[in-house]
Design a protein around this motif. Structure first.
Motif, short mmCIF file in Angstrom:
data_model
loop_
_atom_site.label_atom_id
_atom_site.label_comp_id
_atom_site.label_asym_id
_atom_site.label_seq_id
_atom_site.Cartn_x
_atom_site.Cartn_y
_atom_site.Cartn_z
N MET B 1 28.09 2.39 70.63
CA MET B 1 26.64 2.27 69.55
C MET B 1 25.81 1.64 70.05
N SER B 2 24.43 2.33 69.32
CA SER B 2 23.48 1.55 70.43
C SER B 2 23.18 -0.46 70.21
N LYS B 3 22.62 -0.31 70.51
CA LYS B 3 21.77 -1.85 70.74
C LYS B 3 20.70 -1.50 69.55
N LYS B 4 19.90 -2.80 68.72
CA LYS B 4 18.94 -2.79 68.01
C LYS B 4 17.50 -3.62 69.15
N ALA B 5 16.90 -2.76 68.66
CA ALA B 5 15.23 -3.66 69.06
C ALA B 5 14.38 -3.34 68.47
N LYS B 6 13.37 -4.75 68.04
CA LYS B 6 12.25 -4.67 67.98
C LYS B 6 11.15 -4.36 68.48
N PHE B 7 9.93 -3.71 68.32
CA PHE B 7 9.14 -3.51 68.95
C PHE B 7 7.88 -3.92 67.98
N TYR B 8 7.11 -5.04 67.78
CA TYR B 8 5.74 -5.75 67.48
C TYR B 8 5.13 -5.22 67.37
N HIS B 9 3.65 -5.14 66.86
CA HIS B 9 2.48 -4.76 67.38
C HIS B 9 2.23 -4.44 65.32
N ALA B 10 0.34 -4.53 66.11
CA ALA B 10 -0.54 -4.92 65.39
C ALA B 10 -1.30 -3.35 65.51
N GLY B 11 -1.77 -3.08 66.09
CA GLY B 11 -2.48 -2.00 65.96
C GLY B 11 -3.66 -1.70 67.09
N CYS B 12 -3.37 -2.81 66.96
CA CYS B 12 -4.41 -3.22 68.37
C CYS B 12 -4.27 -2.13 69.59
N PRO B 13 -5.34 -2.17 70.44
CA PRO B 13 -5.22 -0.81 71.88
C PRO B 13 -4.54 -1.65 72.63
N VAL B 14 -4.48 -2.83 73.04
CA VAL B 14 -3.16 -3.08 74.18
C VAL B 14 -1.65 -3.09 73.27
N CYS B 15 -2.10 -2.66 71.96
CA CYS B 15 -0.64 -2.53 71.29
C CYS B 15 -0.03 -1.12 71.62
N LEU B 16 -0.87 -0.40 71.21
CA LEU B 16 -0.67 0.91 71.49
C LEU B 16 -0.45 0.94 72.78
N SER B 17 -1.22 0.99 73.80
CA SER B 17 -0.69 0.84 75.23
C SER B 17 0.67 0.77 75.08
N TYR B 31 19.57 1.80 73.19
CA TYR B 31 18.60 0.85 72.31
C TYR B 31 18.43 1.93 70.81
N GLU B 32 17.63 1.47 70.24
CA GLU B 32 17.70 1.86 68.84
C GLU B 32 16.00 1.11 68.61
N VAL B 33 15.26 1.55 69.13
CA VAL B 33 14.08 0.91 68.68
C VAL B 33 13.09 1.29 67.11
N GLU B 34 13.05 0.06 66.69
CA GLU B 34 12.00 0.11 65.35
C GLU B 34 10.80 -0.91 65.84
N ALA B 41 2.39 -4.35 57.68
CA ALA B 41 3.94 -5.25 57.07
C ALA B 41 3.46 -6.51 57.36
N LYS B 42 2.67 -6.89 56.44
CA LYS B 42 1.97 -8.48 57.07
C LYS B 42 3.22 -9.47 56.39
N ASP B 43 4.21 -9.57 55.60
CA ASP B 43 5.33 -9.66 55.32
C ASP B 43 6.39 -10.36 56.18
N ARG B 44 5.62 -9.19 57.08
CA ARG B 44 7.46 -9.51 58.34
C ARG B 44 6.96 -10.43 59.44
N VAL B 45 5.64 -10.84 58.96
CA VAL B 45 5.06 -12.30 60.42
C VAL B 45 5.79 -12.66 60.41
N ALA B 46 6.63 -13.44 58.75
CA ALA B 46 7.33 -14.49 59.32
C ALA B 46 8.79 -14.16 60.17
N GLU B 47 9.04 -12.91 59.80
CA GLU B 47 10.48 -12.60 60.20
C GLU B 47 9.79 -12.98 61.83
N ALA B 48 8.74 -12.15 62.47
CA ALA B 48 7.93 -11.97 63.71
C ALA B 48 8.67 -13.63 64.90
#
Lengths: 79, 79
Positions: B1-17, B31-34, B41-48
């Protein structure tokens, strides 16, 4: 055919943690990863600089993209 | 079963690259990447923040390891 990637590090704790985590998650069907220990292969520091690596650990893809992952040591401190 | 990973970004050019480069090289069998856009999703900033993310783009693995990849924006500037 798999593309080539280089993972540059310098043996520091941050480097080793990143090496284990990042190299493990790379798809072996897509990328063949060469691991370069710049502390042991000082003659390759210039090569890394030439590719745009500013600090280690860093992953450099075949297309030239450089990803600095966390921060272990600045390349300028490696010689 | 694949493990989970989260990729957080904010839409900036460095992020998208980083998103295109890093997510592409992750082994889908391991890995299954979310992908989480913290600008939308500003409500998830606290999660990050709770996971130890200090800047984006960042990749967080299931084992808790956090990899800050290059530097796009500081989390504290996202709200």
């Amino acid at each position: 055919m798999s593309k080539k990637a280089k993972f540059y590090h310098a043996g520091c704790p941050v480097c080793l943690s990143a090496e284990h985590g990042i190299v493990d998650l790379i798809d072996p069907n897509k990328y063949e990863v060469e691991i370069v220990h710049l502390g042991e292969a000082k003659d390759r520091v210039a090569e890394a600089k030439g590719k745009g690596v500013q600090s280690v650990p860093a992953l450099v893809l075949e297309n030239g993209n450089v990803y600095h992952i966390n921060f272990g040591a600045a390349l300028k401190d490696l010689g």
